[in-house]
Design a protein around this motif. Structure first.
Motif, PDB file in Angstrom:
ATOM      1  N   HIS A 106     -69.912  22.625-102.834  1.00  0.00           N
ATOM      2  CA  HIS A 106     -68.777  23.426-103.298  1.00  0.00           C
ATOM      3  C   HIS A 106     -67.524  23.235-102.454  1.00  0.00           C
ATOM      4  N   GLY A 107     -67.469  22.118-101.720  1.00  0.00           N
ATOM      5  CA  GLY A 107     -66.286  21.822-100.935  1.00  0.00           C
ATOM      6  C   GLY A 107     -66.403  22.299 -99.500  1.00  0.00           C
ATOM      7  N   GLU A 108     -65.293  22.170 -98.745  1.00  0.00           N
ATOM      8  CA  GLU A 108     -65.295  22.504 -97.321  1.00  0.00           C
ATOM      9  C   GLU A 108     -63.992  23.185 -96.939  1.00  0.00           C
ATOM     10  N   LEU A 109     -64.126  24.282 -96.196  1.00  0.00           N
ATOM     11  CA  LEU A 109     -62.953  25.036 -95.748  1.00  0.00           C
ATOM     12  C   LEU A 109     -62.021  24.204 -94.884  1.00  0.00           C
ATOM     13  N   LEU A 110     -62.583  23.303 -94.099  1.00  0.00           N
ATOM     14  CA  LEU A 110     -61.777  22.561 -93.134  1.00  0.00           C
ATOM     15  C   LEU A 110     -61.256  21.245 -93.704  1.00  0.00           C
ATOM     16  N   LYS A 111     -61.075  21.222 -95.016  1.00  0.00           N
ATOM     17  CA  LYS A 111     -60.476  20.061 -95.669  1.00  0.00           C
ATOM     18  C   LYS A 111     -59.532  20.544 -96.764  1.00  0.00           C
ATOM     19  N   ALA A 112     -58.585  19.694 -97.106  1.00  0.00           N
ATOM     20  CA  ALA A 112     -57.633  19.995 -98.170  1.00  0.00           C
ATOM     21  C   ALA A 112     -57.478  18.748 -99.035  1.00  0.00           C
ATOM     22  N   ARG A 113     -56.862  18.942-100.195  1.00  0.00           N
ATOM     23  CA  ARG A 113     -56.576  17.786-101.046  1.00  0.00           C
ATOM     24  C   ARG A 113     -55.363  18.097-101.915  1.00  0.00           C
ATOM     25  N   PRO A 114     -54.630  17.052-102.357  1.00  0.00           N
ATOM     26  CA  PRO A 114     -53.489  17.290-103.239  1.00  0.00           C
ATOM     27  C   PRO A 114     -53.964  17.783-104.603  1.00  0.00           C
ATOM     28  N   ILE A 115     -53.099  18.543-105.275  1.00  0.00           N
ATOM     29  CA  ILE A 115     -53.507  19.133-106.556  1.00  0.00           C
ATOM     30  C   ILE A 115     -53.716  18.082-107.637  1.00  0.00           C
ATOM     31  N   ASP A 116     -53.209  16.860-107.421  1.00  0.00           N
ATOM     32  CA  ASP A 116     -53.288  15.855-108.480  1.00  0.00           C
ATOM     33  C   ASP A 116     -54.139  14.647-108.105  1.00  0.00           C
ATOM     34  N   SER A 117     -54.966  14.780-107.053  1.00  0.00           N
ATOM     35  CA  SER A 117     -55.850  13.663-106.723  1.00  0.00           C
ATOM     36  C   SER A 117     -57.077  14.172-105.981  1.00  0.00           C
ATOM     37  N   ASP A 118     -58.063  13.292-105.819  1.00  0.00           N
ATOM     38  CA  ASP A 118     -59.312  13.656-105.153  1.00  0.00           C
ATOM     39  C   ASP A 118     -59.329  13.229-103.691  1.00  0.00           C
ATOM     40  N   GLU A 119     -58.204  12.752-103.169  1.00  0.00           N
ATOM     41  CA  GLU A 119     -58.169  12.326-101.774  1.00  0.00           C
ATOM     42  C   GLU A 119     -58.318  13.543-100.856  1.00  0.00           C
ATOM     43  N   VAL A 120     -59.321  13.501 -99.985  1.00  0.00           N
ATOM     44  CA  VAL A 120     -59.624  14.641 -99.115  1.00  0.00           C
ATOM     45  C   VAL A 120     -59.126  14.343 -97.705  1.00  0.00           C
ATOM     46  N   ILE A 121     -58.465  15.341 -97.084  1.00  0.00           N
ATOM     47  CA  ILE A 121     -57.955  15.167 -95.725  1.00  0.00           C
ATOM     48  C   ILE A 121     -58.434  16.326 -94.849  1.00  0.00           C
ATOM     49  N   ASP A 131     -46.733  22.995 -98.123  1.00  0.00           N
ATOM     50  CA  ASP A 131     -47.422  21.920 -97.398  1.00  0.00           C
ATOM     51  C   ASP A 131     -47.781  20.836 -98.410  1.00  0.00           C
ATOM     52  N   LEU A 132     -47.191  19.668 -98.234  1.00  0.00           N
ATOM     53  CA  LEU A 132     -47.317  18.617 -99.239  1.00  0.00           C
ATOM     54  C   LEU A 132     -48.097  17.418 -98.716  1.00  0.00           C
ATOM     55  N   GLY A 136     -46.116  13.790-102.095  1.00  0.00           N
ATOM     56  CA  GLY A 136     -45.208  14.830-102.554  1.00  0.00           C
ATOM     57  C   GLY A 136     -45.860  15.982-103.278  1.00  0.00           C
ATOM     58  N   SER A 137     -47.174  15.912-103.472  1.00  0.00           N
ATOM     59  CA  SER A 137     -47.880  16.962-104.200  1.00  0.00           C
ATOM     60  C   SER A 137     -48.298  18.095-103.265  1.00  0.00           C
ATOM     61  N   GLN A 138     -48.298  19.310-103.812  1.00  0.00           N
ATOM     62  CA  GLN A 138     -48.787  20.464-103.065  1.00  0.00           C
ATOM     63  C   GLN A 138     -50.258  20.271-102.692  1.00  0.00           C
ATOM     64  N   LEU A 139     -50.609  20.654-101.474  1.00  0.00           N
ATOM     65  CA  LEU A 139     -52.010  20.624-101.055  1.00  0.00           C
ATOM     66  C   LEU A 139     -52.709  21.916-101.451  1.00  0.00           C
ATOM     67  N   ARG A 140     -53.998  21.823-101.745  1.00  0.00           N
ATOM     68  CA  ARG A 140     -54.840  22.964-102.094  1.00  0.00           C
ATOM     69  C   ARG A 140     -56.111  22.900-101.259  1.00  0.00           C
ATOM     70  N   PRO A 141     -56.830  23.997-101.128  1.00  0.00           N
ATOM     71  CA  PRO A 141     -58.112  23.950-100.423  1.00  0.00           C
ATOM     72  C   PRO A 141     -59.077  22.983-101.108  1.00  0.00           C
ATOM     73  N   HIS A 142     -59.884  22.306-100.307  1.00  0.00           N
ATOM     74  CA  HIS A 142     -60.909  21.418-100.859  1.00  0.00           C
ATOM     75  C   HIS A 142     -62.149  22.261-101.191  1.00  0.00           C
ATOM     76  N   ILE A 143     -61.995  23.087-102.225  1.00  0.00           N
ATOM     77  CA  ILE A 143     -63.035  24.005-102.657  1.00  0.00           C
ATOM     78  C   ILE A 143     -63.275  23.783-104.144  1.00  0.00           C
ATOM     79  N   VAL A 144     -64.532  23.761-104.553  1.00  0.00           N
ATOM     80  CA  VAL A 144     -64.847  23.679-105.976  1.00  0.00           C
ATOM     81  C   VAL A 144     -64.761  25.092-106.550  1.00  0.00           C
ATOM     82  N   TRP A 145     -63.761  25.318-107.388  1.00  0.00           N
ATOM     83  CA  TRP A 145     -63.549  26.637-107.963  1.00  0.00           C
ATOM     84  C   TRP A 145     -64.316  26.800-109.272  1.00  0.00           C
ATOM     85  N   PHE A 146     -64.430  28.038-109.712  1.00  0.00           N
ATOM     86  CA  PHE A 146     -65.086  28.310-110.989  1.00  0.00           C
ATOM     87  C   PHE A 146     -64.369  27.559-112.102  1.00  0.00           C
ATOM     88  N   GLY A 147     -65.161  26.920-112.954  1.00  0.00           N
ATOM     89  CA  GLY A 147     -64.600  26.150-114.049  1.00  0.00           C
ATOM     90  C   GLY A 147     -64.362  24.695-113.713  1.00  0.00           C
TER      91      GLY A 147
END
Length: 226
Positions: A106-121, A131-132, A136-147
């Motif tokens: 379900h992902g990892e708290l200590l990682k993030a990824r851009p909203i438009d790609s699967d690249e994990v940092i 935080d981009l 240029g894309s906004q970063l989001r938590p690397h968490i698998v959300w519902f849906g």
């Protein structure tokens, strides 16, 4: 001689003993939020700041907790078994305890990824709106959300299909698709369950331990090494 392959499916119950709250409290809320507000793509689109602040608080809490005895025993068992941990948890307590083969469903708290790609940092500080990614894309938590799809499920099923021993710990086996992994075990696989809330038909089996994660792991370790 090859070591037996011990595959572990872990859930919120193992982290709870370290002080991390389980996914939902009895009132159906997560830290006083409706789950869909903080753990869905719709919630993020509606109020990204609320979602980012929510995970920032989870990330900060992670720095204040430590692996418990259950995590440590699982790491110790690597000396005797080929241990693979498949976890529904987004914390890093398995890794901090010393487990080397950990797959996060379900992902990892200590990682993030851009909203438009699967690249994990890697990401250990607060994550804020603005935080981009370098694209240029906004970063989001690397968490698998519902849906959202669980991208690691296929890899997890492949691991379980080769298990000699399969352990379920800290999960009620009610969250799918993860709960379905038990059906991927091969015929020869021995299955163990550690859960303080086991129904009676389970507790009659000597492979089921009706107790908390740390106590269950102490008992299971003695059984496996006997």
């Amino acid at each position: 001689m090859d070591r037996k392959k011990l595959v572990v499916l872990s859930g919120a119950g193992i982290s709870a003993e370290s002080g991390i709250k389980t996914f939902r409290d009895s009132n159906g809320l997560w830290e006083n939020h409706k789950v869909e507000e903080v753990a869905s793509p719709e919630g993020f689109r509606k109020n990204p700041k609320l979602v980012l602040d929510f995970y920032n608080a989870r990330r900060r809490q992670l720095k204040e907790v430590h692996p418990n005895e259950a995590h440590l025993i699982l790491a110790e068992l690597q000396e005797f078994f080929d241990v693979h941990i498949i976890t529904q948890n987004v914390d890093d307590l398995h890794e901090r305890a010393g487990s080397r083969k950990v797959l996060h469903l379900h992902g990892e708290l200590l990682k993030a990824r851009p909203i438009d790609s699967d690249e994990v940092i890697p990401w250990e500080k607060d994550l804020n709106f603005g935080d981009l990614h370098e694209n240029g894309s906004q970063l989001r938590p690397h968490i698998v959300w519902f849906g959202e799809m669980v991208p690691a499920m296929e890899e997890a099923a492949d691991i379980v299909e080769e298990a000699d021993i399969f352990l379920v710990i800290g999960t009620s086996m009610q969250v799918y698709p993860a709960a379905g992994l038990i059906h991927s075990t091969p015929d020869h696989c021995e299955i163990f369950i550690i859960d303080p809330h086991l129904p009676n038909d389970f507790t009659r089996s000597e492979n089921c331990f009706q107790c908390g994660a740390s106590e269950g792991m102490k008992r299971l370790k003695n059984k496996l090494l006997a």
